[in-house]
Enzyme design. Structure first.
Site, short mmCIF file in Angstrom:
data_model
loop_
_atom_site.label_atom_id
_atom_site.label_comp_id
_atom_site.label_asym_id
_atom_site.label_seq_id
_atom_site.Cartn_x
_atom_site.Cartn_y
_atom_site.Cartn_z
N CYS A 171 0.83 -1.20 0.00
CA CYS A 171 0.00 0.00 0.00
C CYS A 171 0.87 1.25 0.00
CB CYS A 171 -0.93 -0.01 1.21
SG CYS A 171 -2.00 1.44 1.31
N CYS A 225 -4.39 -2.41 5.66
CA CYS A 225 -4.34 -0.99 5.28
C CYS A 225 -5.57 -0.59 4.46
CB CYS A 225 -3.06 -0.76 4.48
SG CYS A 225 -2.78 0.94 3.99
#
Length: 428
Positions: free
Chosen positions: A100, A201
């Protein structure tokens, strides 16, 4: 001063980071990312990002800074979640938070920030950046561990490049979490008492098997127990590259930087073990159903990872059962009793050549070279002393102390003091 676009996530860290930048005289602009809409498998809230956005808006209003919203969910799905599904399908254990940061926060998000005229992009990560002039006249950007040892998040940024670090600012990296909370309360920021985010995330806490079943079908298979007395554990040296650690592998080794009495002596300067020896030490334990007894069933080998304790649903033991290995082709899980089980421990790992990443490419190791680094193979793991060997077959990391639960797909990151020098995906 500079125009800084900060990723306001709705958490206390990015909120205080925005305040600190403002106090330093920067022109601060907030940017909130919407990265995930599907709530399948999430454990809290129908749409967690809605709450995050509300808190980001409250903070922006309190600080009197503009807040923009950008939907990056298609990028996130394609570059993070699809990767995650593919890795689990292969029987590997990915780290979506590392991806991410590399693919979204410091790539797609960075590009959106530049469209807003950003000179820099800031986040609430607990890490630091240092700029150093080099002999060839360029500027090298160093990624350093955060000052708070309990919150250091440099590991999650281990895949960043020089170009990404050039734009990055980490305003809370020099601070302790308690200081951040105190400032948030003093400035009456809405996030002052908000709990830290957990889970994947931008997705949040999930029931992982349920989440993965969006793409990976449940499939009943067998659980086989491997006893600690399995004969191959007792061999003094691996006979092939598919067998691993020697008898020097301890039955139990604490996950700390101090080596237990039974650990193998660390390599001496100049030691150059053969590639075959390194490959044997780095290879995972291999089992077949004939090596252990069936003790239960599971719903799909791709839902489990090496070292996992919860979710097996098999009780009546003196000690907990741990996953030693998974075979997604045959849909079999191999387990062992107790966290001292020798099958949980390995002295080395390997990273494929294409997966080796150096924060500063000029510092990359040459083939045949070896160096000493401190290494971690998971977030918050205490740094482990190790020797890195660069060979044509990849980068081998040989630890002074055998490591518990080395899982393919996870990232190993190596540090030179407080500087994160490089990282790579564990091959197997």
């Amino acid at each position: 001063m500079a125009r800084v676009v900060i990723g306001l996530s709705g958490g206390v860290d990015s909120s205080v980071a925005a305040y600190l930048l403002q106090q330093q005289g920067h022109e601060v602009v907030g940017l909130f990312m919407v990265n995930w809409h599907d709530t399948t498998g999430t454990l809290e809230g129908d749409c967690p990002w809605h709450d995050d956005r509300l808190f980001a808006e409250l903070v922006a209003r309190r600080l009197d800074i503009p807040l923009h919203v950008v939907d990056l969910s298609e990028h996130y799905r394609r570059r993070v979640v699809e990767y995650m599904f593919a890795e689990y399908e292969r029987g590997r254990t990915p780290n979506p938070d590392v991806l991410c940061n590399r693919e979204i926060k410091f790539d797609v998000f960075l590009k959106e920030a530049l469209k807003l005229g950003a000179d820099y992009v800031a986040t609430g990560h607990y890490c630091r950046k240092r700029e150093e002039p080099t002999a060839d006249g360029r500027t090298a950007y160093r990624l350093l561990a955060g000052s708070d040892p309990g919150k250091d998040q440099s590991y999650f940024l281990c895949q960043l490049s020089q170009e990404q670090l050039r734009y990055a600012l980490f305003p809370v990296g020099e601070m302790l979490k308690t200081e951040v909370r105190r400032i948030a309360q003093e400035q009456q920021l809405a996030t002052a008492r908000r709990k830290d985010s957990q889970g994947i995330c931008f997705v949040g806490k999930v029931d992982l098997p349920l989440f993965l079943q969006q793409r990976l079908a449940a499939r009943t298979g067998n659980v086989h127990e491997i006893k600690a007395a399995w004969p191959r554990y007792a061999r003094t040296a691996p006979e092939t590259a598919t067998e691993t650690a020697s008898a020097a592998t301890p039955a139990a080794a604490p996950e700390t930087a101090s080596a237990p009495a039974q650990a193998a002596a660390p390599p001496q300067p100049g030691d150059q073990p053969s590639t075959e020896r390194l490959a044997a030490l780095a290879a995972p334990w291999r089992y077949t159903v004939r090596d252990g007894k069936k003790i239960g069933t599971h719903s799909g080998a791709h839902f489990y990872t090496v070292g996992q304790r919860k979710g097996l649903g098999i009780g009546g033991r003196r000690e907990s059962l741990f996953v030693l290995a998974t075979d997604v082709q045959e849909n079999v899980i191999y387990v062992g009793e107790g966290d001292a089980h020798p099958g949980l421990w390995r002295p080395a790992l390997r990273i494929d050549p294409a997966e080796v990443h150096w924060i500063d490419p000029s510092e990359a190791m040459r083939e045949g070279e070896s160096r000493r680094y401190a290494v971690r193979i998971r977030y918050r793991q205490p740094l482990q002393q190790a020797t890195l060997y660069r060979r044509r077959e990849g980068l081998f990391i040989l630890f002074d102390t055998p490591q518990r639960g080395i899982a393919a797909g996870q990232f190993a990151a190596w540090y030179d003091g407080e500087v994160l020098a490089g990282s790579g995906t564990i091959a197997e």
